[in-house]
Each structure stands twice: as structure tokens, then as C-alpha cells.
Scaffold this active site. Sequence first.
Site, short mmCIF file in Angstrom:
data_model
loop_
_atom_site.label_atom_id
_atom_site.label_comp_id
_atom_site.label_asym_id
_atom_site.label_seq_id
_atom_site.Cartn_x
_atom_site.Cartn_y
_atom_site.Cartn_z
N ASP A 492 0.96 -1.01 -0.16
CA ASP A 492 -0.15 0.05 -0.06
C ASP A 492 0.80 1.33 0.10
O ASP A 492 1.87 1.34 0.79
CB ASP A 492 -1.11 -0.20 1.40
CG ASP A 492 -1.87 1.36 1.34
OD1 ASP A 492 -2.71 1.29 0.41
OD2 ASP A 492 -1.64 1.90 2.19
N ILE A 493 0.39 2.08 -0.61
CA ILE A 493 1.45 3.47 -1.00
C ILE A 493 1.02 4.40 0.27
O ILE A 493 -0.21 4.69 0.54
CB ILE A 493 1.15 4.16 -2.30
CG1 ILE A 493 1.44 3.43 -3.25
CG2 ILE A 493 1.82 5.60 -2.14
CD1 ILE A 493 1.39 4.12 -4.78
N GLU A 536 -4.80 2.35 -4.42
CA GLU A 536 -3.28 2.16 -4.24
C GLU A 536 -2.97 0.93 -3.69
O GLU A 536 -1.71 0.84 -3.24
CB GLU A 536 -2.73 3.38 -3.67
CG GLU A 536 -3.06 3.43 -2.10
CD GLU A 536 -4.42 3.90 -1.42
OE1 GLU A 536 -4.69 4.32 -0.41
OE2 GLU A 536 -5.58 4.17 -2.57
#
Length: 615
Positions: A492-493, A536
Site C-alpha cells: 500500500d502506498i 493504491e
Amino acid sequence: MCAVFNLCNQQMDIRQIIENNYLTAHFQEIISLSRKKIIGVEGLIRGIDPKTGELIPPIKLFHSAHQQNLSLELDRACREIILNEFSELYNEDKDQLLFLNLSASLLDHVEGSNYLLNQVERHGIRPRNMVIEINESKVWDTGALSRFSSTYRKMGFMVALDDVGTGFSNMDRILYVKPDIIKIDLALVKGICNDYHKQGVFKSLVNLANIIGALVIAEGVETKEDAVQVLKLGGAMMQGFFYARPHPAEFKCVEDTQEQIFSVVESFNSMIRAKTKEEQEKNKHVDQLIQTCVEELSAVTAHEFDSKLLQITWSFRNIECAYILNIDGIQISNTIRYCEEDDIKDNLIYYSASPGTDHTMEKYYYPLMSAKQSKYVTEPYISLATGNLCVTVSRTFTSKDNQPFILCLDLKNTEVAEQLHDLQEINVSNLVFNINGKSMTEINRMINKMNEEIIRDSLTNTYNRRYMEERLLVDVFHAHNVGQPISVILSDIDLFKKVNDTYGHLAGDFVLKEFARIVMGNIRKNNDWVARYGGEEFLIVLLNADTNAAFRVAEKIRMAVENETILYKDSSIGITSSFGVYTQQDEDLSYEEMIHRADINLYKAKASGRNKTVC
């Protein structure tokens, strides 16, 4: 000299164990799903170490007895213990069956004596409550086997063949024994919910049992999914850890077992209801597909069939092959097929039929004509054109010049309804581009491009959610089947919303593409793969990779992301990312559970400060 064997480096007196009854009986329930009850138990034996009181596994006990020529004595002592313990259960329920293992190597000793019958009657148990289990892989004297089965069946005993379907199992033994019950080995049952070949073999054994008048018991049922699949295939009687583990007679597990029985029955009924609805929907869509194809073909004459079939197979991707017969069953078109080159088995058995081929003996021709129907759908079978599993739909129609023909479509044996959902309101002609003048190489290139677009995320060029769900299911099952680890990494960003808010959504899209590029550049090409899980979040799948390897990959990606400066227009954007890793080695989890556990670790990584990897 006393017979001894070695267990845990201790010398054990096997004769002492037999003579002093250092033996204990365990029982495992036999379940009938059709009756929703426990119908009996299998009697199992454990030895007891006279010095330590520890249980001795039966395989070591019997192996030692065989080495010391005490097999007959041990066999009789074991039966005595089991019958004595079972008699209490029998007095509580006179309908209980006892499945009693008999060492097949001892048939010569048992056949000519009434020792077994006397044992049973001495404990006040009726022979009709007894099922003698014979592991037929150990029987070499088929004459003794046949005589034993006939003799004891006349006495009122039932006879079961154990471990059928695996190992040294020989089907001709069924002819000699004429068993009342066939017990299908756990090697065929374990994981049957995900193995089409096991399902096929199991179903064949059920059909065989039905023909000869025998019952089937599935051994080694360990999960609800396998239990439901066995029930679906016609195996209404089961045994295994899912219902109950072997236990001493005084341990009562009826309530727990009954709860498992009703759980399976409810799941099965729910599946049947859903399957019935699904079949109705699938038939509806198949009818729509056939009608669309017939309308297209009815508008042309026979010399245009090949061109029209090419358009049809290109437009409807679940059609594997299409061909047309005349009313006498002779093929008058080419076989037009669309499938990946690797999917086609090109040999002397599997090849496409050509014009002039006689199809009158095929399962899609003679039922259609003999029943004078306009449409017929076969059961799944192996296509002689491709070697793949398919169903064939045959449908009569008339061409533009009023000549009668039969359209045959080999449909891939997949979820037809799902594949047709997006196509059902689109006419074939609207889908087909101008293909006149294009070579088959050009057409296949266009088709491959369309295939790739179906399974790719359009923004990041990673795989999409649909591909992930189909591929990961297969990868997890394969890894478990071959005993290899498989790891999933959920990434996950960090604070991605801040990127969108600061630089705009177009910049955010660019960051996602760059992140995906970094990830794909740090995994093994043609072995591992990446899918966009949502927003994301990305799922990275590492095949044959243990926890340490997965952690190293995640850390390598994390540091690469942290050290990357993403240039977008006039802005320099720095990001970090968090990773949750989960590895499956010896467990048998679903892919959903694996992702869930990776997600838990991802949450821990983010909750503890982000820009971290948690295994």
C-alpha cells in the site's frame, strides 16, 4: 526368546503386549449424510508401551508382529479388545455397525475356521452388525479371497474392500469379493473439491458401485468443502477428521459430529439451490448465444459458412470450435476454432475434423436426430479437436436458400453465463471489424491483444482483480499439492490521498504507474506476478518462496520506492510504502484467507509508523 522390537530406542516385548493386553481400542465414526446420522464406527487399535504408558502406532505394532511371526496372535488379540469395547456401544444402539479390519495376509487362517464368528457371538454381537474390511492390495490368493467373502457373507457379515482407488488397488478384486461396501481411499478424497481428475475417478467408482449393488464410503474427509463435493458426486457415506478423530469408546462426540453433519447438509442444499439457479441462467444465455449464431448463419448460403463462423468464434470467446454438418451428419464446413496456441494438443488423436468427416456416431448428432429435437447439449467430454474439456451444443437451422443444416458449437467448460453477460445484448455483426483481407496471423494478434486487455489493469498494466482471483486459486492449490511454499505480499502506498490532494489526481495516476513499474522490476519475471488489488493497494504473489525470501523481496521493493524520486511535470514527488507478508507452507488455506492474513500484517505495518514490512 521373547519377540522384541525397537520403539524410541527402547526394547519392547511384543509378546508381553499381546499376552497382557497392552492394547487399547479407538473408534472413528462412519457417517451417512442421506440419513443425517452416525451409522457405525471403525474399530482401530493402539498399543501401549508397558514401561512408559505411551501409545504405540498400529503400523509399528503390526510391522513388529510380522517380523516376529506373531501376526495371527496380534490380530486375534486386537479383535478381542475392539469387540469387547464395541459391545458396550452395541448394547446402547443395536443398529450400530462395527467396521473391523482384517489382515488380508491371514485369510488362509481365518477362512477355514470359525474363530472370528465365535469371537463375535461370544460378545453377543449379531454378524449383521459386522463389516469386515479387507485391504485388497495385500491379497495375492484370489481364490482364498473369494471363498472367504462368500463364506462370511452367508454367515450374515458384510464385506468391505478398503483403500480402493489408489496404491496397488486392482479392480479385478471387486469381481472376487463382490463387496457390500467400497471404501474409497483418502488419497482420492483429500482435496477433491479442487481436483477435477479426482472428481472424475471418484464419480466413476460411485457409478461402478451403483451398478454392482455396493455402497461407497469416502475415507479421509478433512474439510467441509471436500465433504460437500463428495456428496455432490454421489458419496453419501463418509469418514474422516472433519466429523471425528479416532477416540476411546468412553469419549462421546455425537453432538459435535451431528453438528458437522447438519453443516454439510445445509451447505450442500444451498449449493444445489444456487447451482440450479445458475444452470437456469446459463441455459438462458446459451439459448441466446445459439439464437444469435443461427440468425447470422440463416442469412447466408453454405459457401459463406466459414467466413461467418470465423466472425462468430471471434466474437464469442467461450466458443472453442464451430462447424456445420448437413442433415446426414457429414461436415460441410471447416472447423473454425479460437483458442490459445498452447491450449491445442497437436497430435494424431487431437486434431480438427475437416469437410467430409462423418459425425453420425457422435454424441451431439444422433441424440439430436433420434429425438427429433431442434437443440441438444452434451455432457462435458474431451474435445477431439483440441484435447480440452468442453460441451457441444448442436442446433438445426436452415440457410438463406432454405437448406437444412446442423450448427455445432464446442463451448469451453467454464462459467458460460459469466462470459456471455457482457455480450448478450450485442449483435455479432456489431462486434466484428472488417476482417476481409486480413491473414489469420493478423487476426490472432488482434485476438491476443483483446485477451490481454481483459486481464490487465488499464492504468498500471498489472493484472486486474478478475485475473487475480482466478490465477491465485490455481497457484495456491498447486503449491499445496506439490508441497511448495507460496507467499503473498499486500502493499500500500503510504498517505496516497495526500499525493492526490497536493498534486492532483493525474499526478496520483502517474505515481501509481511508477509504483507498479518499481514493483514489477523487483520480482522474478515469468515466475512471480502482480495485480492491482484496489486503489493504491497491490498484491504481489511469489511462487515457491518462503517467508525469508518474501521478506527480502518486500524490503527490496520498499527501499527502492523510498529512494525513488518521481518527476511529474515540474514536481518531484517522494513516496513510501508499507507491506504485509504471509507465507503458506504446510497449511491448507484458501487464497482469500491468505490475503486476509497478509492484510492483517499490512495493517500492523501502517499502524506502527508506515514504511515497514511485517511478516
